[in-house]
Motif scaffolding. Structure first.
Motif, mmCIF file in Angstrom:
data_model
loop_
_atom_site.group_PDB
_atom_site.id
_atom_site.type_symbol
_atom_site.label_atom_id
_atom_site.label_comp_id
_atom_site.label_asym_id
_atom_site.label_seq_id
_atom_site.Cartn_x
_atom_site.Cartn_y
_atom_site.Cartn_z
ATOM 1 N N ARG A 115 27.371 -17.721 4.324
ATOM 2 C CA ARG A 115 29.351 -16.736 3.380
ATOM 3 C C ARG A 115 28.533 -15.663 3.263
ATOM 4 N NH1 ARG A 115 29.739 -22.559 0.911
ATOM 5 N NH2 ARG A 115 31.891 -24.186 2.328
ATOM 6 N N ARG A 116 27.423 -15.442 2.060
ATOM 7 C CA ARG A 116 27.056 -14.425 2.412
ATOM 8 C C ARG A 116 27.214 -13.534 2.697
ATOM 9 N NH1 ARG A 116 23.129 -17.172 -0.938
ATOM 10 N NH2 ARG A 116 21.104 -16.338 0.401
ATOM 11 N N LYS A 117 27.176 -13.382 4.301
ATOM 12 C CA LYS A 117 26.767 -12.650 5.434
ATOM 13 C C LYS A 117 28.232 -12.351 6.037
ATOM 14 C CE LYS A 117 22.260 -13.845 6.520
ATOM 15 N NZ LYS A 117 21.653 -14.470 8.083
ATOM 16 N N LEU A 118 29.077 -13.520 5.882
ATOM 17 C CA LEU A 118 30.767 -13.269 6.867
ATOM 18 C C LEU A 118 32.107 -13.314 5.886
ATOM 19 C CD1 LEU A 118 29.491 -15.784 9.701
ATOM 20 C CD2 LEU A 118 29.459 -13.522 9.286
ATOM 21 N N GLU A 119 31.559 -13.586 5.148
ATOM 22 C CA GLU A 119 33.281 -14.058 3.990
ATOM 23 C C GLU A 119 32.849 -12.840 3.407
ATOM 24 O OE1 GLU A 119 35.176 -16.235 4.137
ATOM 25 O OE2 GLU A 119 34.195 -17.675 4.600
ATOM 26 N N ASP A 120 34.343 -11.922 3.033
ATOM 27 C CA ASP A 120 34.232 -10.414 2.059
ATOM 28 C C ASP A 120 34.185 -11.030 0.291
ATOM 29 O OD1 ASP A 120 35.210 -9.463 4.297
ATOM 30 O OD2 ASP A 120 37.701 -9.772 3.970
ATOM 31 N N ASP A 121 34.186 -12.874 0.063
ATOM 32 C CA ASP A 121 34.395 -12.668 -0.924
ATOM 33 C C ASP A 121 33.744 -14.551 -1.438
ATOM 34 O OD1 ASP A 121 34.442 -13.792 -3.761
ATOM 35 O OD2 ASP A 121 36.094 -13.580 -4.243
ATOM 36 N N PRO A 122 32.206 -14.374 -1.721
ATOM 37 C CA PRO A 122 31.330 -15.778 -0.774
ATOM 38 C C PRO A 122 31.777 -16.864 -1.877
ATOM 39 C CG PRO A 122 30.023 -13.956 -0.266
ATOM 40 C CD PRO A 122 31.114 -13.522 -1.335
ATOM 41 N N GLY A 123 32.180 -16.204 -2.988
ATOM 42 C CA GLY A 123 32.894 -17.265 -3.681
ATOM 43 C C GLY A 123 33.918 -18.414 -3.629
ATOM 44 N N HIS A 124 34.881 -17.348 -3.221
ATOM 45 C CA HIS A 124 35.811 -18.221 -2.352
ATOM 46 C C HIS A 124 36.003 -18.227 -1.244
ATOM 47 C CE1 HIS A 124 36.182 -16.883 -6.922
ATOM 48 N NE2 HIS A 124 36.767 -17.981 -6.919
ATOM 49 N N PRO A 125 35.462 -18.918 -0.374
ATOM 50 C CA PRO A 125 35.346 -18.721 1.166
ATOM 51 C C PRO A 125 37.474 -19.131 1.749
ATOM 52 C CG PRO A 125 34.158 -21.170 0.424
ATOM 53 C CD PRO A 125 34.400 -20.024 -0.877
ATOM 54 N N VAL A 126 37.805 -18.205 2.265
ATOM 55 C CA VAL A 126 38.882 -18.468 3.453
ATOM 56 C C VAL A 126 38.180 -18.959 4.701
ATOM 57 C CG1 VAL A 126 39.987 -17.336 1.822
ATOM 58 C CG2 VAL A 126 39.065 -16.092 3.925
ATOM 59 N N HIS A 127 36.864 -18.821 5.510
ATOM 60 C CA HIS A 127 37.084 -19.541 6.653
ATOM 61 C C HIS A 127 35.610 -20.724 7.139
ATOM 62 C CE1 HIS A 127 38.957 -15.482 7.598
ATOM 63 N NE2 HIS A 127 37.713 -14.450 7.132
ATOM 64 N N LEU A 128 34.667 -21.072 6.098
ATOM 65 C CA LEU A 128 33.596 -21.842 6.365
ATOM 66 C C LEU A 128 34.161 -22.392 4.945
ATOM 67 C CD1 LEU A 128 30.163 -19.243 6.830
ATOM 68 C CD2 LEU A 128 32.093 -20.481 8.605
ATOM 69 N N LEU A 129 34.931 -23.489 5.385
ATOM 70 C CA LEU A 129 34.800 -24.259 3.809
ATOM 71 C C LEU A 129 34.390 -25.550 3.938
ATOM 72 C CD1 LEU A 129 39.167 -24.399 4.510
ATOM 73 C CD2 LEU A 129 37.294 -22.741 3.622
ATOM 74 N N THR A 130 34.405 -26.015 2.695
ATOM 75 C CA THR A 130 33.494 -27.605 1.928
ATOM 76 C C THR A 130 34.638 -28.709 1.781
ATOM 77 O OG1 THR A 130 31.588 -25.985 1.165
ATOM 78 C CG2 THR A 130 31.598 -28.204 0.439
ATOM 79 N N GLU A 131 34.364 -29.403 2.104
ATOM 80 C CA GLU A 131 35.166 -30.748 2.057
ATOM 81 C C GLU A 131 33.861 -31.388 1.195
ATOM 82 O OE1 GLU A 131 38.029 -30.702 3.112
ATOM 83 O OE2 GLU A 131 38.626 -29.355 3.865
#
Length: 231
Positions: free
Chosen positions: A205-221
């Motif tokens: 998420r740090r490498k790919l998400e714009d906002d790692p704290g609020h991911p929109v692509h790599l989601l946790t269930e």
């Protein structure tokens, strides 16, 4: 078994170094050894190993620093060794780019199984015919070339990070359980190591998400697994 795979073993304990060298060489690995961090970095640059076994407690440079030095130029799988069992060491090592973590003392057969798994991750190639490019908006995943770009720039992923991302992307929109990811990327003996996943997903998420704290692509269930969506 080793098929000539180049292994760099870094440890300052002469007896362990000798035991690993003998056991690995007997199984067909090409073994280079180093007993300090400085000599390890020099040996890695010279021999271009296919897997590195790295002790954290080195006499000159901290093992984490050596690991970070390696990660500056190579994606080679790294198995960290440590006599310390505290989880903070494990998290720090995984966070710095280690692929696996073995606590001393360890059994040789288990160690060899982990080594073989690390080599497989490092050598994994996609068998997908043709082009398989997934554009998530903020980043693009090329499954065939095994490359990720963000804003047109290549993203540096370790073999383990790539293994997790590839599995999620290939199952786009579907929930992939923690056990399925652990089994596919690390192997069946890792099914309960959910802490591995938390560390690696945070890194992705740090490498790919714009906002790692609020991911929109790599989601946790929560409590179940992870899901990739294009957003």
């Amino acid at each position: 078994m080793g098929d000539g795979v180049r292994v760099l073993v870094v440890d300052d304990e002469p007896q362990l170094l000798r035991a690993l060298r003998i056991n690995l060489a007997a199984r067909g690995f090409q073994v280079t050894t180093a007993s300090t961090g400085a000599s390890a970095l020099a040996a890695a640059a010279k021999t271009n190993p296919q897997v590195v076994v790295l002790d954290l407690g080195l006499p000159d440079i901290d093992g984490i620093t050596v690991l970070q030095g390696l990660r500056g130029w190579t994606n080679v799988p790294v198995i960290v060794l440590s006599a310390r069992g505290e989880s903070v060491d494990k998290v720090a090592a995984l966070d710095a780019g280690a692929d696996d973590y073995v606590t001393k003392p360890f059994g040789m057969e288990e160690f060899l199984a982990r080594l073989r798994a690390a080599v497989r991750r490092g050598a994994a190639v996609s068998d997908t015919p043709g082009s398989a490019v997934v554009d998530a908006g903020g980043f693009v995943v090329d499954l065939t070339a095994k490359q990720v770009t963000r804003s047109g720039e290549p993203v540096h992923l370790t073999p383990t990070e790539w293994g997790i991302l590839e599995l999620l992307v290939r199952n786009e929109g579907k929930l992939v359980s923690q056990r399925d990811i652990l089994g596919a990327v690390w192997g069946p003996s890792y099914l309960n190591q959910s802490n591995y996943l938390r560390v690696y997903l945070a890194s992705l998420r740090r490498k790919l998400e714009d906002d790692p704290g609020h991911p929109v692509h790599l989601l946790t269930e929560a409590g179940m697994g992870y899901r990739f969506v294009r957003g």
